[in-house]
Design a protein around this motif. Structure first.
Motif, PDB file in Angstrom:
ATOM      1  N   LYS A  11       0.843  -1.208   0.000  1.00  0.00           N
ATOM      2  CA  LYS A  11       0.000   0.000   0.000  1.00  0.00           C
ATOM      3  C   LYS A  11       0.880   1.261   0.000  1.00  0.00           C
ATOM      4  O   LYS A  11       1.998   1.225  -0.524  1.00  0.00           O
ATOM      5  N   GLU A  99      -9.900  -0.588  -1.490  1.00  0.00           N
ATOM      6  CA  GLU A  99      -9.538   0.812  -1.205  1.00  0.00           C
ATOM      7  C   GLU A  99      -9.621   1.662  -2.475  1.00  0.00           C
ATOM      8  O   GLU A  99      -9.985   2.839  -2.410  1.00  0.00           O
ATOM      9  N   ALA A 173     -12.801  -7.555   6.640  1.00  0.00           N
ATOM     10  CA  ALA A 173     -11.635  -8.249   7.212  1.00  0.00           C
ATOM     11  C   ALA A 173     -10.331  -7.523   6.890  1.00  0.00           C
ATOM     12  O   ALA A 173      -9.288  -7.828   7.478  1.00  0.00           O
ATOM     13  N   GLY A 213      -7.674 -12.687   1.119  1.00  0.00           N
ATOM     14  CA  GLY A 213      -7.064 -11.509   1.742  1.00  0.00           C
ATOM     15  C   GLY A 213      -7.977 -10.917   2.798  1.00  0.00           C
ATOM     16  O   GLY A 213      -9.206 -10.902   2.650  1.00  0.00           O
ATOM     17  N   GLY A 214      -7.371 -10.445   3.865  1.00  0.00           N
ATOM     18  CA  GLY A 214      -8.152  -9.836   4.954  1.00  0.00           C
ATOM     19  C   GLY A 214      -7.643 -10.319   6.283  1.00  0.00           C
ATOM     20  O   GLY A 214      -8.045 -11.386   6.758  1.00  0.00           O
ATOM     21  N   CYS A 216      -4.980 -11.719   7.098  1.00  0.00           N
ATOM     22  CA  CYS A 216      -4.258 -12.996   7.073  1.00  0.00           C
ATOM     23  C   CYS A 216      -2.889 -12.721   7.712  1.00  0.00           C
ATOM     24  O   CYS A 216      -2.237 -11.719   7.414  1.00  0.00           O
ATOM     25  N   LEU A 234      -3.431 -12.723  -0.306  1.00  0.00           N
ATOM     26  CA  LEU A 234      -3.005 -11.349  -0.580  1.00  0.00           C
ATOM     27  C   LEU A 234      -2.901 -10.686   0.791  1.00  0.00           C
ATOM     28  O   LEU A 234      -3.876 -10.598   1.526  1.00  0.00           O
ATOM     29  N   GLY A 237      -1.125  -5.694   5.919  1.00  0.00           N
ATOM     30  CA  GLY A 237      -0.333  -5.349   7.106  1.00  0.00           C
ATOM     31  C   GLY A 237       0.823  -6.293   7.385  1.00  0.00           C
ATOM     32  O   GLY A 237       1.955  -5.836   7.636  1.00  0.00           O
TER      33      GLY A 237
HETATM   34  C1  PEP Z   1      -5.245  -5.935   1.670  1.00  0.00           C
HETATM   35  O1  PEP Z   1      -5.312  -4.715   1.793  1.00  0.00           O
HETATM   36  O2  PEP Z   1      -5.230  -6.438   0.547  1.00  0.00           O
HETATM   37  C2  PEP Z   1      -5.193  -6.743   2.882  1.00  0.00           C
HETATM   38  C3  PEP Z   1      -5.472  -7.999   2.786  1.00  0.00           C
HETATM   39  O3  PEP Z   1      -4.857  -6.079   4.035  1.00  0.00           O
HETATM   40  P1  PEP Z   1      -4.636  -6.761   5.492  1.00  0.00           P
HETATM   41  O4  PEP Z   1      -3.853  -8.012   5.289  1.00  0.00           O
HETATM   42  O5  PEP Z   1      -3.916  -5.727   6.264  1.00  0.00           O
HETATM   43  O6  PEP Z   1      -6.014  -7.036   6.035  1.00  0.00           O
END
Ligand code: PEP
Length: 252
Positions: A11, A99, A173, A213-214, A216, A234, A237
């Motif tokens: 990001k 986002e 998430a 993703g979320g 993870c 994906l 953080g």
């Molecule tokens: C993301 O933004 O694609 C994502 C999965 O973020 P996070 O792992 O921080 O929830």
């Protein structure tokens, strides 16, 4: 082609020096890992792309961008085209991250245009989809995700689709510390694979890599990646901490 993938989405984080430090603390150990059955993709701020592409091959990772323009070229101040990404040896690009949809008003038409331009330039789109909390609470999550996929990538033929990776990222998430349960993740991934089988055929569906993703992280990745229809993650953080990201990569 279906494979296990861990992609890190940095990001809008890290100055040049910080990015350099983090890159090397990931790349050096990565070089020593046996990654025969999985692939690592790093998606840093695109400004730093060259620092990544220069060392990608010998360090076992590929480089992705976080975004590209839906226009081919021209008077679009501040935008970066798919052709420019290609000229910097970038092989992957996120499309439709929540986002981008939320803060930059990206709609399905725009996202489909981006997918087409990326494929025209031989860059693999990582197409993101996922429902917000209200959709899940109203039991609309399958409809929402189905529509995003239908409008974003189902105009492609099977050969084109083979170059796409899907990332299911429930918006509730992302960055919240609330991970989807294994049952929720598996159910949605199976739903997505089934949509592809219905629109194309079972072979095309079986060849699709679908990432979760979320939130993870190093603790939950193993359980999520073991699910039948989850082909990796994906990571937001946790991709900013070398130790955590390396642990996630080793969670298959
Ligand atoms: C993301 O933004 O694609 C994502 C999965 O973020 P996070 O792992 O921080 O929830």
């Amino acid at each position: 082609m279906r494979r296990n993938i861990v992609a890190g989405n940095w990001k809008m984080n890290k100055t040049f020096e910080e990015a350099d430090d983090l890159l090397f603390s990931i790349a050096e150990p990565l070089q020593k890992l046996d990654l025969d059955t999985s692939q690592v993709i790093l998606c840093p701020p695109v400004l730093y792309a060259e620092m990544f592409t220069d060392i990608a091959l010998e360090n076992n990772f590929s480089v992705g961008a976080q975004n590209c323009s839906n226009k081919e070229s021209g008077a679009y101040t501040g935008e970066i085209s798919a052709a420019m990404l290609k000229s910097m040896d970038i092989e992957y690009c996120l499309v439709g991250h929540s986002e981008r949809r939320k803060y930059f008003g990206e709609d399905s038409k725009m996202l489909a245009e981006k997918v087409d331009l990326l494929l025209d330039n031989e860059i693999n789109p990582i197409f993101c989809c996922g429902e917000v909390l209200e959709d899940r609470e109203a039991n609309n999550h399958f409809d929402v995700v189905g529509k995003q996929i239908f409008e974003g990538i189902f105009h492609l033929n099977a050969e084109e689709l083979d170059n796409v990776i899907i990332a299911y990222e429930p918006v509730w998430a992302i960055g919240t510390g609330k991970t989807a349960s294994p049952a929720q993740a598996q159910e949605m991934h199976a739903f997505i694979r089934n949509l592809i089988a219905k629109k194309y055929n079972q072979e095309v569906a079986d060849n699709m890599s679908i990432l979760y993703g979320g939130s993870c992280n190093a603790k939950n990745a193993k359980e999520l990646f073991a699910l039948k229809d989850v082909d990796g993650g994906l990571i937001g953080g946790a991709s900013l901490k070398a130790e955590d990201f390396l642990a996630i990569i080793q969670s298959f």
